[in-house]
Design a protein around this motif. Structure first.
Motif, mmCIF file in Angstrom:
data_model
loop_
_atom_site.group_PDB
_atom_site.id
_atom_site.type_symbol
_atom_site.label_atom_id
_atom_site.label_comp_id
_atom_site.label_asym_id
_atom_site.label_seq_id
_atom_site.Cartn_x
_atom_site.Cartn_y
_atom_site.Cartn_z
ATOM 1 N N GLN A 68 0.822 -1.204 0.000
ATOM 2 C CA GLN A 68 0.000 0.000 0.000
ATOM 3 C C GLN A 68 0.860 1.260 0.000
ATOM 4 O O GLN A 68 0.527 2.248 -0.645
ATOM 5 C CB GLN A 68 -0.948 -0.012 1.202
ATOM 6 N N SER A 69 1.983 1.202 0.722
ATOM 7 C CA SER A 69 2.836 2.386 0.724
ATOM 8 C C SER A 69 3.462 2.599 -0.654
ATOM 9 O O SER A 69 3.647 3.729 -1.091
ATOM 10 C CB SER A 69 3.889 2.293 1.828
ATOM 11 N N THR A 70 3.733 1.483 -1.350
ATOM 12 C CA THR A 70 4.262 1.616 -2.706
ATOM 13 C C THR A 70 3.243 2.279 -3.633
ATOM 14 O O THR A 70 3.584 3.150 -4.435
ATOM 15 C CB THR A 70 4.644 0.239 -3.268
ATOM 16 N N MET A 86 1.085 4.389 -2.784
ATOM 17 C CA MET A 86 1.067 5.817 -2.473
ATOM 18 C C MET A 86 2.259 6.532 -3.115
ATOM 19 O O MET A 86 2.131 7.643 -3.632
ATOM 20 C CB MET A 86 1.082 6.010 -0.952
ATOM 21 N N ARG A 110 1.573 7.034 -6.669
ATOM 22 C CA ARG A 110 0.619 8.107 -6.847
ATOM 23 C C ARG A 110 1.297 9.463 -6.726
ATOM 24 O O ARG A 110 1.045 10.363 -7.519
ATOM 25 C CB ARG A 110 -0.439 7.944 -5.752
ATOM 26 N N ALA A 111 2.201 9.563 -5.749
ATOM 27 C CA ALA A 111 2.881 10.845 -5.543
ATOM 28 C C ALA A 111 3.825 11.174 -6.692
ATOM 29 O O ALA A 111 4.106 12.334 -6.955
ATOM 30 C CB ALA A 111 3.646 10.830 -4.217
#
Ligand SMILES: Nc1ncnc2c1ncn2[C@@H]1O[C@H](COP(=O)(O)OP(=O)(O)O)[C@@H](O)[C@H]1O
Ligand SMILES: [Mg+2]
Lengths: 290, 251, 267
Positions: free
Chosen positions: C167-169, C171, C174-175
């Motif tokens: 999930q952090s990946t 994000m 997305r950034a």
């Protein structure tokens, strides 16, 4: 449990993709070398003789000596021009240009860097070539024409890399030099010193690109296997031979193998240059730190 | 005396060979505000990040000793997802996610499996109200969060943490990047929150600690040098370094 | 000093402008000939249009994208989010090295491996594999910088709420989506404009039909420009000029998108 599996697959998949890239580099070196073994065995030092008659029935000759020399001469000569011009333009853009000038020039240079090499080849043949003929050259495709088109290919690249490394020089350094009363020229010297690793990197990349470029020399250099004697001589660098003959030769023949040997030379040249670049930039970085 | 939430026993923390915390022993109590203070580089953030196990992400980090969360050793926890829902963190620099205001607050809920629109909407509104941000953003929930001011962004980050209905709220110098008015708003907010939550806050300012904390912990060069009721420590500091800190000689 | 450099820079600038303009202008009128985009070439490419080359290039780009973007993106994620620092640096320097390998080498490699060893022959498939071998490290090298530029506070923010690495990946992706778009466009441009690898592994100068399976050879814009300029006479040159003009316009479009994304990010 489900979560564990997913995260395991995630790591596995991504690592595979990254490792595949590393493996590809080794695969390339391996394949090209293994295909050229036959040439090395059967032709040996004859590979570096000057004569190239690969399809002569009775006594074919596979000497790449002339082509190698032509490649080197073309690459060195062109690189030197691109280095000088590129450095000059980059310094101008960095120090003297107004914002609008800089934006406009960088933008046009970026567009120019996007021109496909085959299109530059067309430009060399149809537009520059005609110019050469009108000026009295005996061949539209020649050393000088190729050199000019190769400069057009690599100049934008040289300027933008050099410009970027000049922009990265810390402000305080320059302001420090100015506050000590340094003149323009001395200030530029300070900046060049600190941008040196980036600039050397740019210079070697330019050389590498020129040495390995195929389409342009294939179309514009003229294709004669003789050592270049004047700017208007047609010449044939290594990559031109490779590009024009590899598609037509029977797979597995000696000629095929010799062409792979040429590819192997070009590839090794590139890899050696890479190692060299790393060495030099690292040493320069140490030199800057003092 | 209220219940103990965190019990830290003989804690040592290392970045590679560098020892950032030495022999820290500490209890953090329920529904109180505990402030962690000390000069910069003394290990405040390290201590706070241990509580959320965020240092696990840093290569070369290692830890000795024990941290018990309501009696359970947190470095033995399998399901970090659930643990981090209960112990959430707000950072020094506001770090809104690159999405809309609504989605920022809903993000934590979504990753914990809440996807029903009506519930999301309700919880997001509740969290934004608690973070005293609702009135300022209710008209523009669909706008990107990065368009908010720094103080609003920080309150959004607090709302994001609150939306998870956590047990403990960890804050690492939440106001150090903000102007005085935004700081005041957040301090007032924290006082409100302290009635429902256990709050651990790292702060650099003695004034802030005095205004909002019940207990204060002093760290110096990785060691815990003083620890107790804020009011009594402010009146009669026992340790030389604390005294200097209180009089502004170190800071 | 200042004036010497100024004159030099204007000289270079005008030369570049001349090259761009003369290529575009010398082919522009032909783009408006009826049937230029929709007709097949006729009479040794002296009449008709560029339909099969255009479609061939599009098919090739489609395949290259389908292969190299997923692999490249996944590899980039490994480099920036998962690999230990040392390994990541090593892999990145390998990718950078691959970027500096001349494109003809990819062609020759593709010929030996895909056309001959694996028996795909001179075909769309061989050409797209050879081009992908080149595009993947190119994409990774460019995209990994954008992923690395995402502040670590964002990753920590996501993790501290209980998110998984996956999930952090998401994000992080997305950034950095603007950067990824930039890398995509640059990769597209690179693959679109390369000639040598296709020339060796997949192109024919003339074919009477579009490839209908992956192992058919293909006509493309760049290889046809080469073929016309080198092998055909005066009467066919207009078509090469038209295609050259079209290619430069497409590249200008690609770089304009890149410049726009860059500017958007700055604001
Ligand atoms: N990621 C890291 N890697 C290595 N050393 C670190 C790292 N983070 C912090 N440190 C070191 O640990 C010590 C404590 O840092 P920190 O907890 O951030 O202090 P504080 O928050 O009190 O300013 C400092 O000496 C700092 O240099
Ligand atoms: Mg800190």
């Amino acid at each position: 449990m489900m979560k564990k599996t997913i995260s395991f697959l995630f790591v596995l998949l991504t690592s595979l993709a990254a490792v595949a890239v590393a493996a590809a580099l080794f695969a390339i070196v391996f394949f090209i070398f293994s295909e050229s073994i036959r040439a090395i065995r059967e032709v040996g030092f004859g590979l570096f003789s000057p004569n190239w008659y690969p399809v002569w029935e009775t006594e074919p000759e596979f000497g790449i000596g002339t082509m190698l020399l032509n490649s080197l001469i073309l690459a060195v000569w062109t690189s030197v021009w691109v280095w000088i011009l590129g450095l000059g333009v980059a310094i101008y853009l960095h120090r003297y240009a107004s914002n609008r000038e800089r934006e406009l020039m960088l933008r046009i240079l970026e567009y120019a860097s996007g021109i496909p090499s085959v299109v530059l080849g067309l430009f060399g043949v149809l537009i520059l070539g005609n110019l050469f003929l009108r000026l009295g050259a005996w061949s539209a495709q020649n050393f000088l024409n190729a050199s000019i088109v190769l400069s057009i290919l690599t100049l934008p690249f040289m300027v933008s890399l050099t410009f970027q490394s000049l922009e990265k020089v810390p402000r305080q350094l320059v302001e420090g030099a100015i506050s000590l009363g340094a003149k323009d020229f001395a200030v530029i010297q300070v900046e060049l010193k600190h941008a040196a690793p980036g600039i050397v990197n740019a210079m070697l990349s330019v050389f590498n690109r020129i040495f390995g470029e195929t389409m342009i020399v294939l179309m514009v250099a003229g294709g004669a296997n003789m050592l270049v004697g004047s700017f208007l001589d047609p010449v044939r660098p290594l990559t031109a031979t490779l590009g024009s003959e590899i598609g037509e030769v029977a797979a597995g023949s000696l000629h095929y193998s010799v062409l792979f040997f040429i590819a192997f030379l070009v590839l090794s040249g590139c890899l050696i240059l890479n190692v060299l670049t790393n060495r030099i930039t690292r040493r320069l970085e140490r030199w800057i730190k003092g | 005396m209220s219940e103990v939430v965190f019990e830290i026993k003989d804690l040592y923390a290392f970045y590679d060979d560098h020892c950032a915390l030495q022999n820290v022993n500490l209890k953090i109590r329920e529904k109180r505000v505990t402030a962690i203070m000390g000069p910069s580089g003394c290990g405040k953030s390290t201590l706070l990040r241990c509580l959320n196990r965020l240092n696990d992400l840093i290569p070369g980090f290692s830890l000795k000793g024990q941290i018990l969360f309501r009696g359970q050793d947190i470095y033995r926890i399998r399901d970090l997802t659930e643990y981090r829902r209960r112990v959430t963190m707000v950072f020094q620099k506001p770090n809104p996610f690159p999405m809309s205001i609504f989605d920022n607050v809903a993000y934590g809920l979504r990753i914990h499996g809440i996807t029903k629109k009506s519930i999301l909407r309700e919880k997001v509104e509740h969290a934004l109200r608690m973070a005293a941000l609702w009135d300022e953003v209710k008209e523009k929930l669909k706008k990107p969060a990065v368009q908010l001011s720094g103080g609003q962004q920080q309150r959004l980050c607090i709302a994001r943490a609150l939306a998870l209905e956590p047990d403990v709220l960890l804050l690492d110098e939440p106001t150090s990047a903000l102007d005085p008015i935004a700081t005041m708003k957040i301090e007032r907010l924290l006082e409100e929150l302290a009635q429902q939550y256990t709050v651990v806050i790292v702060t650099h300012s003695m004034g802030q600690a005095l205004r909002i904390s019940d207990e204060v912990v002093f760290l110096y060069e990785g060691r815990l040098i003083e620890y107790g009721e804020t009011s009594s420590i402010a009146k009669t500091p026992r340790h030389e370094v604390t005294k200097q800190f209180l009089t502004g000689k170190i800071g | 000093m200042r004036w010497t450099l100024r004159i030099l820079s204007y000289g270079v600038f005008l030369a570049m402008l001349f090259v761009l303009v003369s290529i575009v202008v010398s082919g522009l009128p032909y783009l408006f000939r009826p049937g230029f985009f929709t007709a097949w070439p006729k009479r040794a490419m002296s009449e008709g249009g560029i339909f099969p080359m255009l479609v061939g290039s599009l098919m090739l780009m489609g395949l290259v994208f389908a292969i190299s973007i997923p692999v490249g993106l996944v590899g980039t994620i490994f480099l920036s989010e998962l690999a230990p620092r040392r390994l990541s640096m090593l892999l990145q320097s390998l990718a950078a090295t691959m970027n500096s390998v001349p494109s003809i080498v990819y062609g020759v490699f593709g010929l030996a491996l895909f056309c001959v060893k694996l028996g795909f022959g001179t075909s769309l498939l061989s050409a797209s594999l050879a081009l992908s071998t080149m595009s993947i490290p190119f994409f990774m090298n460019s995209a990994v910088e954008f992923l690395r530029a995402v502040p670590k506070e964002l990753r920590e923010g996501v993790i501290s709420l209980g998110a998984s690495k996956f999930q952090s990946t998401l994000m992080v992706l997305r950034a950095s989506r603007n950067g990824i778009l930039t890398s995509l466009m640059l990769t597209l441009g690179r693959a679109f404009s390369e000639t040598a690898p296709i020339l060796v592994t997949g192109a024919v100068f003339y074919s009477t039909k579009l490839p209908d399976k992956l192992t058919d050879p293909v006509m493309t814009l760049p290889t046809s420009i080469y073929a016309i300029v080198m092998n055909l006479g005066e009467r066919s040159q207009w078509m090469a000029r038209g295609m050259a003009s079209l290619m430069v316009l497409i590249m200008i479009f690609i770089y304009s998108v890149v410049q726009l994304t860059r500017r958007n990010k700055r604001e």
